[in-house]
Design an enzyme around this catalytic site. Structure first.
Site, PDB file in Angstrom:
ATOM      1  N   GLY A 117     -16.077   1.968 -14.971  1.00  0.00           N
ATOM      2  CA  GLY A 117     -14.665   1.266 -15.083  1.00  0.00           C
ATOM      3  C   GLY A 117     -14.988   0.173 -13.847  1.00  0.00           C
ATOM      4  CD  GLN A 127     -16.561  -1.526  -6.771  1.00  0.00           C
ATOM      5  OE1 GLN A 127     -16.366  -2.920  -6.808  1.00  0.00           O
ATOM      6  NE2 GLN A 127     -17.060  -1.144  -8.346  1.00  0.00           N
ATOM      7  CG  HIS A 158     -13.906  -1.829  -1.795  1.00  0.00           C
ATOM      8  ND1 HIS A 158     -13.802  -1.944  -3.102  1.00  0.00           N
ATOM      9  CD2 HIS A 158     -15.065  -2.223  -1.231  1.00  0.00           C
ATOM     10  CE1 HIS A 158     -14.905  -2.966  -3.147  1.00  0.00           C
ATOM     11  NE2 HIS A 158     -15.756  -2.813  -2.389  1.00  0.00           N
ATOM     12  CE1 TYR A 188      -3.105  -3.125   1.314  1.00  0.00           C
ATOM     13  CE2 TYR A 188      -4.036  -1.718  -0.455  1.00  0.00           C
ATOM     14  CZ  TYR A 188      -4.056  -2.837   0.248  1.00  0.00           C
ATOM     15  OH  TYR A 188      -5.171  -3.665   0.108  1.00  0.00           O
ATOM     16  CB  VAL A 247      -8.639   3.017  -1.817  1.00  0.00           C
ATOM     17  CG1 VAL A 247      -9.190   1.617  -1.367  1.00  0.00           C
ATOM     18  CG2 VAL A 247      -7.357   2.380  -2.749  1.00  0.00           C
ATOM     19  CG  ASP A 248      -8.381   6.892  -6.760  1.00  0.00           C
ATOM     20  OD1 ASP A 248      -8.507   6.073  -7.943  1.00  0.00           O
ATOM     21  OD2 ASP A 248      -9.446   7.860  -6.448  1.00  0.00           O
TER      22      ASP A 248
HETATM   23  N1  APR Z   1     -12.418   4.109 -18.584  1.00  0.00           N
HETATM   24  C1  APR Z   1     -13.267   3.167 -18.011  1.00  0.00           C
HETATM   25  N2  APR Z   1     -13.034   1.803 -17.591  1.00  0.00           N
HETATM   26  C2  APR Z   1     -12.008   1.146 -17.743  1.00  0.00           C
HETATM   27  C3  APR Z   1     -10.966   2.072 -18.438  1.00  0.00           C
HETATM   28  C4  APR Z   1     -11.153   3.353 -18.548  1.00  0.00           C
HETATM   29  N3  APR Z   1      -9.899   4.226 -19.025  1.00  0.00           N
HETATM   30  N4  APR Z   1      -9.776   1.154 -18.411  1.00  0.00           N
HETATM   31  C5  APR Z   1     -10.222  -0.102 -17.812  1.00  0.00           C
HETATM   32  N5  APR Z   1     -11.793   0.076 -17.626  1.00  0.00           N
HETATM   33  C6  APR Z   1     -12.538  -1.059 -16.968  1.00  0.00           C
HETATM   34  C7  APR Z   1     -12.118  -2.629 -17.233  1.00  0.00           C
HETATM   35  O1  APR Z   1     -12.780  -3.031 -18.525  1.00  0.00           O
HETATM   36  C8  APR Z   1     -12.689  -3.267 -16.303  1.00  0.00           C
HETATM   37  O2  APR Z   1     -14.323  -3.568 -16.551  1.00  0.00           O
HETATM   38  O3  APR Z   1     -12.322  -0.926 -15.724  1.00  0.00           O
HETATM   39  C9  APR Z   1     -12.725  -2.097 -15.011  1.00  0.00           C
HETATM   40  C10 APR Z   1     -11.644  -2.569 -14.092  1.00  0.00           C
HETATM   41  O4  APR Z   1     -11.970  -3.897 -13.445  1.00  0.00           O
HETATM   42  P1  APR Z   1     -11.203  -4.300 -12.255  1.00  0.00           P
HETATM   43  O5  APR Z   1      -9.732  -4.219 -12.426  1.00  0.00           O
HETATM   44  O6  APR Z   1     -11.922  -5.540 -11.635  1.00  0.00           O
HETATM   45  O7  APR Z   1     -11.546  -3.283 -10.824  1.00  0.00           O
HETATM   46  P2  APR Z   1     -12.786  -3.110 -10.034  1.00  0.00           P
HETATM   47  O8  APR Z   1     -13.997  -3.579 -10.683  1.00  0.00           O
HETATM   48  O9  APR Z   1     -12.570  -1.812  -9.572  1.00  0.00           O
HETATM   49  O10 APR Z   1     -12.439  -3.953  -8.747  1.00  0.00           O
HETATM   50  C11 APR Z   1     -13.414  -3.722  -7.642  1.00  0.00           C
HETATM   51  O11 APR Z   1     -11.743  -5.570  -6.275  1.00  0.00           O
HETATM   52  O12 APR Z   1      -9.601  -5.923  -6.219  1.00  0.00           O
HETATM   53  C12 APR Z   1     -10.802  -5.307  -5.606  1.00  0.00           C
HETATM   54  O13 APR Z   1     -10.833  -3.530  -3.891  1.00  0.00           O
HETATM   55  C13 APR Z   1     -10.469  -3.989  -5.111  1.00  0.00           C
HETATM   56  O14 APR Z   1     -12.158  -2.031  -5.369  1.00  0.00           O
HETATM   57  C14 APR Z   1     -11.644  -3.305  -6.022  1.00  0.00           C
HETATM   58  C15 APR Z   1     -12.412  -4.389  -6.342  1.00  0.00           C
END
Ligand code: APR
Length: 228
Positions: free
Chosen positions: A170, A86, A104, A53, A88-89
């Site tokens: 996203g 979701q 989160h 972190y 944390v930034d």
């Molecule tokens: N703009 C919009 N969406 C985007 C972009 C962008 N520039 N780039 C990528 N994405 C999308 C991807 O297609 C994907 O669907 O963002 C999503 C990211 O998904 P994850 O990496 O799974 O992230 P997230 O859904 O926020 O994860 C949820 O999981 O790991 C834990 O606690 C952590 O809060 C997090 C939670």
């Protein structure tokens, strides 16, 4: 004003240079999620968790909100906007959004290991072994680990159930309970999804997807909903 709830995930901050989790080159490709984001991992190797972190916090201090973050804060002129994130930034805060719920946790805060109600701001990017709470326990990142409760989820459920519009930006909708929030919309509530890739939306139909990155996608959304 109409109530607009925006559920955001890591993709919202991708164009600010912060890595997502599950995409190619995502954080969970490089790190073992159970080592750095679970209560067991914290008990097993606190130094590893603190280092993980600290690195992310260092990157956050060098990152800036992108156009998508700013467009969401501007949307408050026409809608009663609440961001349920979701992430944390603090990029939504830095872009000027006024109502934000962090499901989160927050990277720039730490909390006591024995009393989760004791939460502190972190100066700079380092939280180190030996940094203690006022009760003498090791401070840990104020981040919800897998398997831990999500204290703000009930408030988020109420907000979504009263929303006139739901916007999802996203997130891969893989992680619950956040991904289940979509099921609390009132029947007929318009749902917009901004994501360049396919996303499984918990079986909900009638979702309008804008297959763009957040930085351009939110402005496109604004053009679409301006007359809603
Ligand atoms: N703009 C919009 N969406 C985007 C972009 C962008 N520039 N780039 C990528 N994405 C999308 C991807 O297609 C994907 O669907 O963002 C999503 C990211 O998904 P994850 O990496 O799974 O992230 P997230 O859904 O926020 O994860 C949820 O999981 O790991 C834990 O606690 C952590 O809060 C997090 C939670």
């Amino acid at each position: 004003m109409k109530k607009l709830v925006v559920l955001t995930g890591a993709g919202m901050s991708a164009e600010s240079g912060l890595r997502t989790f599950r995409e190619m080159g995502g954080l969970w490709e490089e790190y073992d999620v159970y080592e750095v984001a679970s209560p067991e991992g914290w008990e097993k190797d606190r130094d590893l968790v603190l280092r993980f972190y600290n690195e992310r916090r260092k990157q956050l201090l060098e990152a800036l909100p992108n156009r998508g973050h700013y467009a969401l804060s501007e949307l408050e002129r026409d809608f009663d906007v609440t961001i349920v994130t979701q992430n944390v930034d603090d990029l939504h805060e830095r872009a000027g959004s006024s109502k934000i719920i962090h499901l989160h946790g927050e990277l720039k805060k730490s909390r006591s290991t024995i009393d989760p109600g004791l939460i502190y701001d972190i100066e700079g990017w380092e939280l180190n072994p030996g940094d203690l709470c006022e009760l003498g326990s090791q401070l840990r990142p104020h981040i919800v680990c897998f398997g831990e409760a999500v204290p703000a989820i009930e408030e988020a459920v109420v907000l979504v159930s009263e929303a006139d519009l739901l916007v999802i930006i996203g997130t891969s909708m893989n992680v619950y309970p956040a991904a289940g929030l979509i099921n609390y919309i009132r029947p007929g509530t318009p749902v917009y999804l901004i994501d360049p890739n396919d996303v499984i939306t918990a079986g909900q139909s009638g979702i309008t997807q804008i297959r763009k990155g957040a930085a351009v996608g939110v402005d496109e959304l604004i053009r679409m909903i301006k007359d809603e």
